[in-house]
Design an enzyme around this catalytic site. Structure first.
Site, mmCIF file in Angstrom:
data_model
loop_
_atom_site.group_PDB
_atom_site.id
_atom_site.type_symbol
_atom_site.label_atom_id
_atom_site.label_comp_id
_atom_site.label_asym_id
_atom_site.label_seq_id
_atom_site.Cartn_x
_atom_site.Cartn_y
_atom_site.Cartn_z
ATOM 1 N N GLY A 1 -24.602 6.520 -51.323
ATOM 2 C CA GLY A 1 -24.360 8.042 -51.566
ATOM 3 C C GLY A 1 -22.955 8.125 -52.623
ATOM 4 O O GLY A 1 -22.566 7.042 -53.111
ATOM 5 N N ARG B 1 -34.968 4.505 -47.244
ATOM 6 C CA ARG B 1 -35.418 4.577 -48.513
ATOM 7 C C ARG B 1 -34.507 3.628 -49.474
ATOM 8 O O ARG B 1 -35.240 3.396 -50.649
ATOM 9 C CB ARG B 1 -34.802 5.996 -48.946
ATOM 10 C CG ARG B 1 -35.753 7.278 -48.234
ATOM 11 C CD ARG B 1 -34.982 8.527 -48.626
ATOM 12 N NE ARG B 1 -33.727 8.798 -48.026
ATOM 13 C CZ ARG B 1 -33.344 9.297 -46.986
ATOM 14 N NH1 ARG B 1 -34.526 9.758 -46.224
ATOM 15 N NH2 ARG B 1 -32.108 9.505 -46.601
ATOM 16 N N SER B 2 -33.540 3.083 -49.134
ATOM 17 C CA SER B 2 -32.690 2.275 -49.970
ATOM 18 C C SER B 2 -32.806 0.897 -49.897
ATOM 19 O O SER B 2 -32.091 0.021 -50.562
ATOM 20 C CB SER B 2 -31.253 2.835 -49.894
ATOM 21 O OG SER B 2 -31.028 3.861 -50.371
ATOM 22 N N CYS C 1 -12.066 16.913 -47.551
ATOM 23 C CA CYS C 1 -11.506 16.721 -48.700
ATOM 24 C C CYS C 1 -10.517 17.855 -49.459
ATOM 25 O O CYS C 1 -9.529 17.594 -49.745
ATOM 26 C CB CYS C 1 -12.742 16.626 -49.750
ATOM 27 S SG CYS C 1 -14.054 17.771 -49.483
ATOM 28 N N HIS D 1 -11.746 18.597 -56.896
ATOM 29 C CA HIS D 1 -11.450 19.856 -56.191
ATOM 30 C C HIS D 1 -10.163 20.316 -56.699
ATOM 31 O O HIS D 1 -9.237 19.655 -56.895
ATOM 32 C CB HIS D 1 -11.347 19.814 -54.798
ATOM 33 C CG HIS D 1 -12.827 19.666 -54.124
ATOM 34 N ND1 HIS D 1 -14.169 19.530 -54.811
ATOM 35 C CD2 HIS D 1 -13.017 19.475 -52.539
ATOM 36 C CE1 HIS D 1 -14.822 19.254 -53.915
ATOM 37 N NE2 HIS D 1 -14.590 19.240 -52.674
ATOM 38 N N LYS E 1 -11.618 24.576 -41.648
ATOM 39 C CA LYS E 1 -11.062 23.286 -41.574
ATOM 40 C C LYS E 1 -9.487 22.916 -41.922
ATOM 41 O O LYS E 1 -8.789 22.140 -41.319
ATOM 42 C CB LYS E 1 -11.789 22.101 -42.568
ATOM 43 C CG LYS E 1 -13.258 22.249 -41.898
ATOM 44 C CD LYS E 1 -14.038 21.248 -42.702
ATOM 45 C CE LYS E 1 -15.595 21.529 -42.360
ATOM 46 N NZ LYS E 1 -16.510 20.839 -43.338
HETATM 47 N N1 LIG Z 1 -18.881 13.918 -51.334
HETATM 48 C C1 LIG Z 1 -17.770 14.273 -50.816
HETATM 49 O O1 LIG Z 1 -16.833 14.553 -52.011
HETATM 50 C C2 LIG Z 1 -17.267 13.928 -49.782
HETATM 51 C C3 LIG Z 1 -15.811 14.288 -49.351
HETATM 52 C C4 LIG Z 1 -15.584 14.024 -48.044
HETATM 53 C C5 LIG Z 1 -16.494 13.633 -46.998
HETATM 54 N N2 LIG Z 1 -17.800 13.703 -47.536
HETATM 55 C C6 LIG Z 1 -18.501 13.176 -46.382
HETATM 56 O O2 LIG Z 1 -19.187 12.002 -46.713
HETATM 57 C C7 LIG Z 1 -20.735 12.073 -46.089
HETATM 58 C C8 LIG Z 1 -21.612 11.441 -47.192
HETATM 59 O O3 LIG Z 1 -21.264 12.480 -48.380
HETATM 60 P P1 LIG Z 1 -22.100 11.978 -49.853
HETATM 61 O O4 LIG Z 1 -21.484 13.253 -50.730
HETATM 62 O O5 LIG Z 1 -21.795 10.617 -50.212
HETATM 63 O O6 LIG Z 1 -23.468 12.412 -49.683
HETATM 64 P P2 LIG Z 1 -24.844 11.590 -50.487
HETATM 65 O O7 LIG Z 1 -24.444 11.350 -51.837
HETATM 66 O O8 LIG Z 1 -26.042 12.477 -50.109
HETATM 67 O O9 LIG Z 1 -25.070 10.212 -49.481
HETATM 68 C C9 LIG Z 1 -25.402 10.125 -48.490
HETATM 69 C C10 LIG Z 1 -25.769 8.681 -47.871
HETATM 70 O O10 LIG Z 1 -26.024 8.546 -46.411
HETATM 71 C C11 LIG Z 1 -27.022 7.879 -46.546
HETATM 72 N N3 LIG Z 1 -28.068 8.387 -45.477
HETATM 73 C C12 LIG Z 1 -28.665 9.550 -45.250
HETATM 74 N N4 LIG Z 1 -29.454 9.405 -44.417
HETATM 75 C C13 LIG Z 1 -29.545 8.349 -43.682
HETATM 76 C C14 LIG Z 1 -29.983 7.744 -42.583
HETATM 77 N N5 LIG Z 1 -31.043 8.234 -41.675
HETATM 78 N N6 LIG Z 1 -29.638 6.301 -42.258
HETATM 79 C C15 LIG Z 1 -28.756 5.720 -43.133
HETATM 80 N N7 LIG Z 1 -28.325 6.429 -44.025
HETATM 81 C C16 LIG Z 1 -28.365 7.678 -44.388
HETATM 82 C C17 LIG Z 1 -27.948 7.839 -47.784
HETATM 83 O O11 LIG Z 1 -28.767 6.954 -48.164
HETATM 84 P P3 LIG Z 1 -29.999 6.922 -48.832
HETATM 85 O O12 LIG Z 1 -29.545 6.671 -50.417
HETATM 86 O O13 LIG Z 1 -30.773 5.648 -48.520
HETATM 87 O O14 LIG Z 1 -30.696 8.216 -48.644
HETATM 88 C C18 LIG Z 1 -26.630 7.739 -48.724
HETATM 89 O O15 LIG Z 1 -26.020 6.589 -48.777
HETATM 90 C C19 LIG Z 1 -21.022 13.345 -45.296
HETATM 91 O O16 LIG Z 1 -20.778 13.436 -44.100
HETATM 92 C C20 LIG Z 1 -19.865 14.277 -46.095
HETATM 93 O O17 LIG Z 1 -19.602 15.427 -45.689
HETATM 94 C C21 LIG Z 1 -18.198 13.756 -48.833
#
Ligand SMILES: NC(=O)c1ccc[n+]([C@@H]2O[C@H](COP(=O)([O-])OP(=O)(O)OC[C@H]3O[C@@H](n4cnc5c(N)ncnc54)[C@H](OP(=O)(O)O)[C@@H]3O)[C@@H](O)[C@H]2O)c1
Length: 334
Positions: A14, A41-42, A130, A243, A214
């Site tokens: 992700g 999927r990965s 964040c 951000h 938050k």
């Molecule tokens: N993006 C940000 O700036 C940010 C900041 C702070 C916190 N977060 C938090 O970090 C988390 C991930 O965010 P992201 O932005 O990185 O999302 P993302 O790009 O959508 O990535 C999601 C990740 O989770 C994996 N995943 C989804 N379903 C799964 C399952 N059933 N089993 C195992 N792995 C699974 C995905 O794997 P696949 O590729 O195999 O689907 C991918 O590696 C969230 O909780 C989000 O709130 C994000």
């Protein structure tokens, strides 16, 4: 804790997971072994760490045997299900989701602010929201010197905060609009290209969104400041990364712009970029891929007593997620 820990990244494919792998490498975290986990999927996909390709495997209940530290970024429901399993297997979880942040038995940590709270963990440590993390990097040093009573704020949040699919959606919509085509909407309820959405996370009965609350809830816990108040409007903007937050803060003590600048110049993890006369102020384009957040546009608030207005930008994939998580892991090794 093993001084060369076996580390797992859950959600390795992700937006945050990829940054975690890069941050572990760039900061020379003493990884003994790295395991990359994601969904079915990965499976088989390869990601590079220290020049070596590592194959992604599927997250299962048995994934945590022998793992010392697991950095989770696969969403709240995955954390709720698998973080307790990992902790039970003897692994320390650093969780990026909101699943455990307000749990009294789980420390919620920004190392520059409350790093010592890491030691209170019982197997799970939470990484903050964040937007909250980036705001507190500037607000907390000011709070320490002048006592912050409350803030009013508006965020300008990048699409990468929603994950990898949202980055693609913005790219695709820009291309579609330039070509005069209809836009495709999958991630956001409205077009995000050339638009701003005053809607981040789901709405509460009060009319605020969960994301907006938050700041107050997590801010109180991280700053150990139970009476801190925050009224926030969170806005998604068509920016890929980093951000920004416009903050109006009211303090107990009188505060001048010079005093605030003196405090912020010395604060860890934040750079003062405040020369409006030379058109120098923080901007998301220039804070992206940087560890430090930036603060500027500092002025006396004209509508609050003992008030300051300022603008802070920071890479939410780093200080708001991957970097902060790796810093927490570094605290564990101290
Ligand atoms: N993006 C940000 O700036 C940010 C900041 C702070 C916190 N977060 C938090 O970090 C988390 C991930 O965010 P992201 O932005 O990185 O999302 P993302 O790009 O959508 O990535 C999601 C990740 O989770 C994996 N995943 C989804 N379903 C799964 C399952 N059933 N089993 C195992 N792995 C699974 C995905 O794997 P696949 O590729 O195999 O689907 C991918 O590696 C969230 O909780 C989000 O709130 C994000």
């Amino acid at each position: 804790m093993n001084k060369q820990p076996h580390v797992a990244v859950v959600g390795a494919t992700g937006a945050v997971g990829v940054e975690m792998i890069k941050t572990l490498e760039k900061r020379n975290f003493p990884v003994g072994k790295l395991t990359l986990l994601a969904s079915a999927r990965s499976v088989g996909k390869q990601l590079t760490f220290r020049g070596t390709p590592i194959t992604v495997t599927e997250l299962t209940k048995d994934s945590f045997n022998g793992i010392d530290i697991a950095l989770f970024s696969a969403g709240g429901s995955i954390s709720k299900e698998f973080a307790p399993i990992a902790a039970k297997a003897g692994c320390v979880v650093v969780d990026n989701s909101s699943a455990f942040r307000m749990d009294d038995s789980v420390p919620l940590v920004i190392p520059e602010i409350n790093g010592a709270d890491v030691k209170k963990h019982k197997g799970i440590i939470a990484n903050p929201n964040c937007t909250t993390a980036i705001t507190l990097m500037a607000l907390y040093p000011l709070h320490q010197s002048f006592g912050c009573k409350r803030i009013f704020a508006a965020s300008y949040q990048a699409v990468s905060g929603t994950g990898a699919k949202a980055i693609e959606e913005l790219k695709q919509q820009v291309e579609q609009l330039v070509q005069g085509k209809e836009v495709t909407k999958e991630v956001y309820p409205h077009q995000i290209a050339f638009n701003v959405l005053p809607h981040v996370d789901s709405f509460l009965p009060t009319g605020y969104t969960k994301e907006e609350m938050k700041m107050e809830n997590e801010g109180r816990k991280i700053m150990h400041h139970p009476s801190f108040r925050a009224s926030v409007t969170c806005v998604r903007v068509p920016v890929y990364r980093s951000h920004s937050v416009a903050v109006n803060a009211e303090f107990e003590k009188p505060v001048s712009v010079d005093d605030a600048r003196t405090v912020l110049k010395k604060a860890p993890g934040i750079d003062l970029i405040d020369e409006p006369e030379n058109k120098k102020y923080p901007m998301p384009l220039f804070t992206s891929e940087k560890y430090n957040c930036e603060v500027g546009r500092i002025r006396k608030d004209c509508a609050l007593d003992n008030g300051l207005a300022f603008w802070v930008s920071g890479d939410q994939l780093l200080k708001g997620a991957a970097l902060n998580a790796v810093q927490i892991a570094e605290e564990l090794l101290k």
